[in-house]
Scaffold this motif. Structure first.
Motif, PDB file in Angstrom:
ATOM      1  N   PRO A 467       2.901 -16.854  13.268  1.00  0.00           N
ATOM      2  CA  PRO A 467       3.009 -16.211  14.327  1.00  0.00           C
ATOM      3  C   PRO A 467       1.352 -14.836  14.192  1.00  0.00           C
ATOM      4  O   PRO A 467       1.524 -14.950  13.171  1.00  0.00           O
ATOM      5  CB  PRO A 467       4.274 -14.613  14.932  1.00  0.00           C
ATOM      6  CG  PRO A 467       4.672 -14.944  14.119  1.00  0.00           C
ATOM      7  CD  PRO A 467       4.516 -16.333  13.491  1.00  0.00           C
ATOM      8  N   GLU A 468       0.410 -14.301  15.067  1.00  0.00           N
ATOM      9  CA  GLU A 468      -0.891 -13.711  14.522  1.00  0.00           C
ATOM     10  C   GLU A 468      -0.281 -12.764  13.401  1.00  0.00           C
ATOM     11  O   GLU A 468       0.738 -11.827  13.611  1.00  0.00           O
ATOM     12  CB  GLU A 468      -0.920 -12.955  15.792  1.00  0.00           C
ATOM     13  CG  GLU A 468      -2.616 -12.094  15.832  1.00  0.00           C
ATOM     14  CD  GLU A 468      -3.078 -12.180  16.704  1.00  0.00           C
ATOM     15  OE1 GLU A 468      -3.909 -10.879  16.381  1.00  0.00           O
ATOM     16  OE2 GLU A 468      -2.667 -12.102  18.238  1.00  0.00           O
ATOM     17  N   LEU A 469      -0.925 -12.221  12.668  1.00  0.00           N
ATOM     18  CA  LEU A 469      -0.790 -11.337  11.478  1.00  0.00           C
ATOM     19  C   LEU A 469      -0.338  -9.666  12.325  1.00  0.00           C
ATOM     20  O   LEU A 469      -1.519  -9.484  12.803  1.00  0.00           O
ATOM     21  CB  LEU A 469      -1.461 -10.977  10.700  1.00  0.00           C
ATOM     22  CG  LEU A 469      -2.019 -12.525   9.655  1.00  0.00           C
ATOM     23  CD1 LEU A 469      -3.211 -12.535   8.365  1.00  0.00           C
ATOM     24  CD2 LEU A 469      -0.372 -12.693   8.704  1.00  0.00           C
ATOM     25  N   ASP A 470       0.220  -9.453  12.149  1.00  0.00           N
ATOM     26  CA  ASP A 470       1.086  -7.906  12.357  1.00  0.00           C
ATOM     27  C   ASP A 470       0.228  -7.074  11.305  1.00  0.00           C
ATOM     28  O   ASP A 470       0.322  -6.507  10.116  1.00  0.00           O
ATOM     29  CB  ASP A 470       2.365  -7.620  12.130  1.00  0.00           C
ATOM     30  CG  ASP A 470       2.682  -6.391  13.233  1.00  0.00           C
ATOM     31  OD1 ASP A 470       1.881  -5.293  13.675  1.00  0.00           O
ATOM     32  OD2 ASP A 470       3.926  -5.841  13.053  1.00  0.00           O
ATOM     33  N   LEU A 471      -0.380  -5.577  12.063  1.00  0.00           N
ATOM     34  CA  LEU A 471      -0.889  -4.930  11.469  1.00  0.00           C
ATOM     35  C   LEU A 471      -0.037  -3.267  11.476  1.00  0.00           C
ATOM     36  O   LEU A 471      -0.675  -2.566  10.941  1.00  0.00           O
ATOM     37  CB  LEU A 471      -2.632  -4.284  11.818  1.00  0.00           C
ATOM     38  CG  LEU A 471      -3.711  -5.809  11.944  1.00  0.00           C
ATOM     39  CD1 LEU A 471      -4.787  -5.327  12.302  1.00  0.00           C
ATOM     40  CD2 LEU A 471      -3.835  -6.131   9.947  1.00  0.00           C
ATOM     41  N   THR A 472       0.865  -3.306  11.770  1.00  0.00           N
ATOM     42  CA  THR A 472       1.801  -2.538  11.510  1.00  0.00           C
ATOM     43  C   THR A 472       2.343  -1.809  11.078  1.00  0.00           C
ATOM     44  O   THR A 472       3.092  -2.585  10.146  1.00  0.00           O
ATOM     45  CB  THR A 472       3.117  -2.742  12.760  1.00  0.00           C
ATOM     46  OG1 THR A 472       3.040  -2.795  14.720  1.00  0.00           O
ATOM     47  CG2 THR A 472       3.860  -1.666  13.246  1.00  0.00           C
ATOM     48  N   PRO A 473       2.762  -0.634  10.487  1.00  0.00           N
ATOM     49  CA  PRO A 473       2.683  -0.101   9.039  1.00  0.00           C
ATOM     50  C   PRO A 473       4.367   0.019   8.948  1.00  0.00           C
ATOM     51  O   PRO A 473       4.795  -0.086   9.912  1.00  0.00           O
ATOM     52  CB  PRO A 473       1.811   0.708   8.362  1.00  0.00           C
ATOM     53  CG  PRO A 473       1.570   1.718   9.836  1.00  0.00           C
ATOM     54  CD  PRO A 473       1.393   0.368  11.208  1.00  0.00           C
ATOM     55  N   GLN A 474       4.792  -0.168   7.817  1.00  0.00           N
ATOM     56  CA  GLN A 474       5.929   0.040   7.220  1.00  0.00           C
ATOM     57  C   GLN A 474       6.008   1.379   6.844  1.00  0.00           C
ATOM     58  O   GLN A 474       4.746   2.036   6.048  1.00  0.00           O
ATOM     59  CB  GLN A 474       5.965  -1.276   6.385  1.00  0.00           C
ATOM     60  CG  GLN A 474       7.171  -0.671   5.890  1.00  0.00           C
ATOM     61  CD  GLN A 474       7.961  -2.074   4.455  1.00  0.00           C
ATOM     62  OE1 GLN A 474       9.011  -2.971   5.065  1.00  0.00           O
ATOM     63  NE2 GLN A 474       7.882  -1.679   3.489  1.00  0.00           N
ATOM     64  N   VAL A 475       7.319   1.962   7.431  1.00  0.00           N
ATOM     65  CA  VAL A 475       7.654   3.528   7.506  1.00  0.00           C
ATOM     66  C   VAL A 475       8.009   3.452   5.659  1.00  0.00           C
ATOM     67  O   VAL A 475       8.623   3.131   5.378  1.00  0.00           O
ATOM     68  CB  VAL A 475       8.367   4.275   8.023  1.00  0.00           C
ATOM     69  CG1 VAL A 475       9.029   5.605   7.864  1.00  0.00           C
ATOM     70  CG2 VAL A 475       7.488   3.931   9.674  1.00  0.00           C
ATOM     71  N   SER A 476       6.996   4.357   5.270  1.00  0.00           N
ATOM     72  CA  SER A 476       7.499   4.662   3.638  1.00  0.00           C
ATOM     73  C   SER A 476       6.586   5.696   3.363  1.00  0.00           C
ATOM     74  O   SER A 476       5.302   6.419   4.231  1.00  0.00           O
ATOM     75  CB  SER A 476       7.425   3.587   2.849  1.00  0.00           C
ATOM     76  OG  SER A 476       6.871   3.981   1.492  1.00  0.00           O
ATOM     77  N   PHE A 477       6.717   6.907   2.064  1.00  0.00           N
ATOM     78  CA  PHE A 477       5.767   7.829   2.128  1.00  0.00           C
ATOM     79  C   PHE A 477       4.129   7.080   2.015  1.00  0.00           C
ATOM     80  O   PHE A 477       3.781   7.861   1.879  1.00  0.00           O
ATOM     81  CB  PHE A 477       6.285   8.112   0.536  1.00  0.00           C
ATOM     82  CG  PHE A 477       5.576   9.420  -0.063  1.00  0.00           C
ATOM     83  CD1 PHE A 477       5.353  11.035   0.378  1.00  0.00           C
ATOM     84  CD2 PHE A 477       5.003   9.479  -0.852  1.00  0.00           C
ATOM     85  CE1 PHE A 477       5.297  12.115   0.663  1.00  0.00           C
ATOM     86  CE2 PHE A 477       4.151  10.444  -1.491  1.00  0.00           C
ATOM     87  CZ  PHE A 477       4.022  11.478  -1.091  1.00  0.00           C
ATOM     88  N   ILE A 478       4.170   6.237   1.406  1.00  0.00           N
ATOM     89  CA  ILE A 478       2.771   5.346   1.060  1.00  0.00           C
ATOM     90  C   ILE A 478       3.093   4.041   2.256  1.00  0.00           C
ATOM     91  O   ILE A 478       4.251   2.975   2.127  1.00  0.00           O
ATOM     92  CB  ILE A 478       2.415   4.613  -0.155  1.00  0.00           C
ATOM     93  CG1 ILE A 478       2.237   6.320  -1.704  1.00  0.00           C
ATOM     94  CG2 ILE A 478       1.716   4.059  -0.332  1.00  0.00           C
ATOM     95  CD1 ILE A 478       1.873   5.359  -2.617  1.00  0.00           C
ATOM     96  N   GLN A 479       2.363   4.313   2.990  1.00  0.00           N
ATOM     97  CA  GLN A 479       2.323   3.371   3.827  1.00  0.00           C
ATOM     98  C   GLN A 479       1.525   1.972   3.721  1.00  0.00           C
ATOM     99  O   GLN A 479       0.574   1.548   3.153  1.00  0.00           O
ATOM    100  CB  GLN A 479       1.189   3.693   5.824  1.00  0.00           C
ATOM    101  CG  GLN A 479       0.963   4.110   6.572  1.00  0.00           C
ATOM    102  CD  GLN A 479       0.776   4.277   7.910  1.00  0.00           C
ATOM    103  OE1 GLN A 479       1.407   5.245   8.708  1.00  0.00           O
ATOM    104  NE2 GLN A 479      -0.416   4.560   8.011  1.00  0.00           N
ATOM    105  N   SER A 480       2.375   1.142   3.912  1.00  0.00           N
ATOM    106  CA  SER A 480       2.306   0.211   2.939  1.00  0.00           C
ATOM    107  C   SER A 480       2.645  -1.374   4.814  1.00  0.00           C
ATOM    108  O   SER A 480       2.952  -0.948   5.695  1.00  0.00           O
ATOM    109  CB  SER A 480       3.404  -0.718   1.896  1.00  0.00           C
ATOM    110  OG  SER A 480       4.952  -1.059   2.301  1.00  0.00           O
TER     111      SER A 480
END
Length: 491
Positions: A467-480
């Motif tokens: 599927p199309e690449l998702d740019l939603t960040p993963q929640v963390s102190f550093i946003q990955s």
């Protein structure tokens, strides 16, 4: 007939006494809550015990704060379970505080989580004279180590090992962050300890893994609640964060003890600390050294690898931009040699893309907390000495008054009409002022050399049929980025 009238007399009495106690406790809490000082910034009315935590999404604190700023202004206050915090949003406000009033906003406040992890030592979370001395010491040591050819050669050497790892994937899908993090970690370890660590060495991988876990756990809801609720903060010492910190300190101490390179940063730091430190307690001085080296490891590993992972994801998402970067690389750099930092001045488009990656991905959205070092008048408000301040970097890097398309990935943000690179005043991925990241120059060099070297060798793309690449960040102190796989096709 009421429910109370149906209860036996004894139970009725006990229930009434309990309700009365609750009312008295509630009234006491309200009456004992200190009132904000005169001229303090406005904010939402807090509830007993929890303050304004009910208004916040603890997984997305930056966006919660920005929503509140629309109602209360770019300078407002919020009660976090008894901790009164002043929030700053927007480029103009943050610039005014961190740069124009740099000395007044250079403090680091007490924070249960950060205090537990760092003992308020090292260079990132220390404060006052200790922080001033440690920052000066770190900057002079890194400068003395040399930010020119020797450091470039170390980074380029690591790039070669990373390229080999990616070639071993043979064009098949793989996750980028798990191999980028050890690569950037190896660079900072070679600087600190004087030796390059193999990416499969057990203690090195443990360091990298525990570092990543600490940063992920710091953003978890249960840790945030322990941090904000003072009557629960004692439980922080029971968390995996503290266990990881203790294990990392032990590994770092063993590495220092075992090193035989007298030109390493850690050796120079140890020497200078012994000569210049005002700490007479040897145990405290050793702890401060461990905290300082851990600061360098944390700051020099995860942030750089996360930025690079975002960069490769974005190039895969926008192949036309990737091709333009590669065309500039091919034009400036002969295919037979590796990129050098001197090439940067001849590569305006690539430089603009790297800057836009850093702006768009906004990997430290909340910034680190500040405090005012003296009673400070700021934009019509009085902030008493020690006031906890949160300058929200998201509000700067997405400020609609500063960026044409703040919520889009748009490299022309950093290009003029002639295609030349232009600096932007609201570009603050490393924060600003006295507390700006001490390793900024190293990070910029690493990002440029890794990014250009990888795009010189490979085309990065989404795996076929995915599927199309998702740019939603993963929640963390550093946003990955969220876990994903890419294919690296040799050029």
């Amino acid at each position: 007939m009421t429910v109370l009238s149906l209860l036996p007399a004894t139970e009725l009495l006990l229930t009434s006494l309990f309700l009365l106690a609750c009312i008295l406790l509630f009234s006491t809490i309200i009456s004992c809550r200190p009132k904000p000082p005169a001229l303090f910034p406005p904010g939402p009315r807090p509830l007993p015990l929890i303050g304004s935590l009910h208004l916040l999404d603890l997984k997305h604190m930056d966006t919660s704060m920005m929503k509140l700023s629309k109602k209360y202004g770019n300078v407002f206050s919020i009660d976090l379970a008894g901790l009164r915090v002043v929030v700053l949003t927007g480029y103009s406000t943050v610039q005014d505080a961190l740069v124009n009033l740099a000395d007044q906003f250079s403090g680091r406040p007490h924070n249960p989580l950060f205090d537990k992890i760092t003992f308020r030592m090292g260079v990132i979370f220390s404060d006052g004279k200790l922080w001033q001395n440690m920052r000066k010491l770190v900057l002079s040591t890194l400068h003395g180590f040399g930010m020119g050819r020797p450091l470039q050669d170390r980074i380029t050497e690591e790039v070669g090992f990373l390229v080999s790892q990616i070639e071993d994937q043979k064009g098949q899908p793989f996750e980028t962050l798990p191999i980028l993090t050890p690569a950037t970690g190896s660079v900072i370890c070679s600087i600190i300890f004087g030796n390059r660590f193999e990416c499969d060495e057990e203690r090195f991988l443990r360091l990298v893994k525990m570092n990543t876990e600490i940063l992920q756990l710091m953003s978890s809801v249960h840790v945030q609640l322990l941090n904000f609720l003072p009557w629960l903060s004692f439980l922080l010492s029971k968390t995996k964060i503290i266990r990881n910190r203790d294990q990392m300190h032990k590994i770092i101490a063993d590495m220092i003890q075992a090193q035989d390179n007298r030109t390493s940063v850690s050796d120079k730091l140890l020497f200078k600390l012994e000569q210049e430190s005002e700490m007479e307690d040897v145990k405290m001085r050793d702890r401060n050294t461990l905290c300082m080296i851990m600061d360098l490891l944390v700051a020099g590993t995860e942030t750089t690898s996360t930025t690079l992972s975002w960069g490769l994801l974005l190039m895969s998402k926008y192949p036309k931009i990737q091709k333009k970067v590669q065309a500039e690389i091919d034009q400036v750099i002969e295919c037979s040699r590796c990129p050098r930092i001197e090439d940067k001045r001849s590569m305006p488009y690539t430089t603009a893309v790297i800057h836009e990656i850093q702006r768009f991905t906004n990997i430290v959205p909340l910034n680190l907390p500040h405090s005012v070092t003296t009673d400070t008048y700021f934009r019509g408000y009085l902030l008493p000495k020690g006031t906890y301040v949160m300058p929200i970097l998201t509000s700067v890097l997405q400020d609609k008054t500063q960026w044409e398309k703040p919520e889009e990935f748009y490299p022309p943000h950093f290009l003029d009409g002639d295609g030349k690179f232009v600096k932007r005043v609201a570009f603050m991925p490393f924060s600003a002022g006295r507390r700006m990241c001490a390793g900024k120059d190293l990070a910029k060099m690493e990002i440029f050399l890794f990014f250009t070297s990888l795009l010189q060798r490979f085309n990065f793309q989404c795996p076929p049929g995915e599927p199309e690449l998702d740019l939603t960040p993963q929640v963390s102190f550093i946003q990955s980025p969220r876990p994903h796989k890419l294919c690296a096709i040799p050029r």
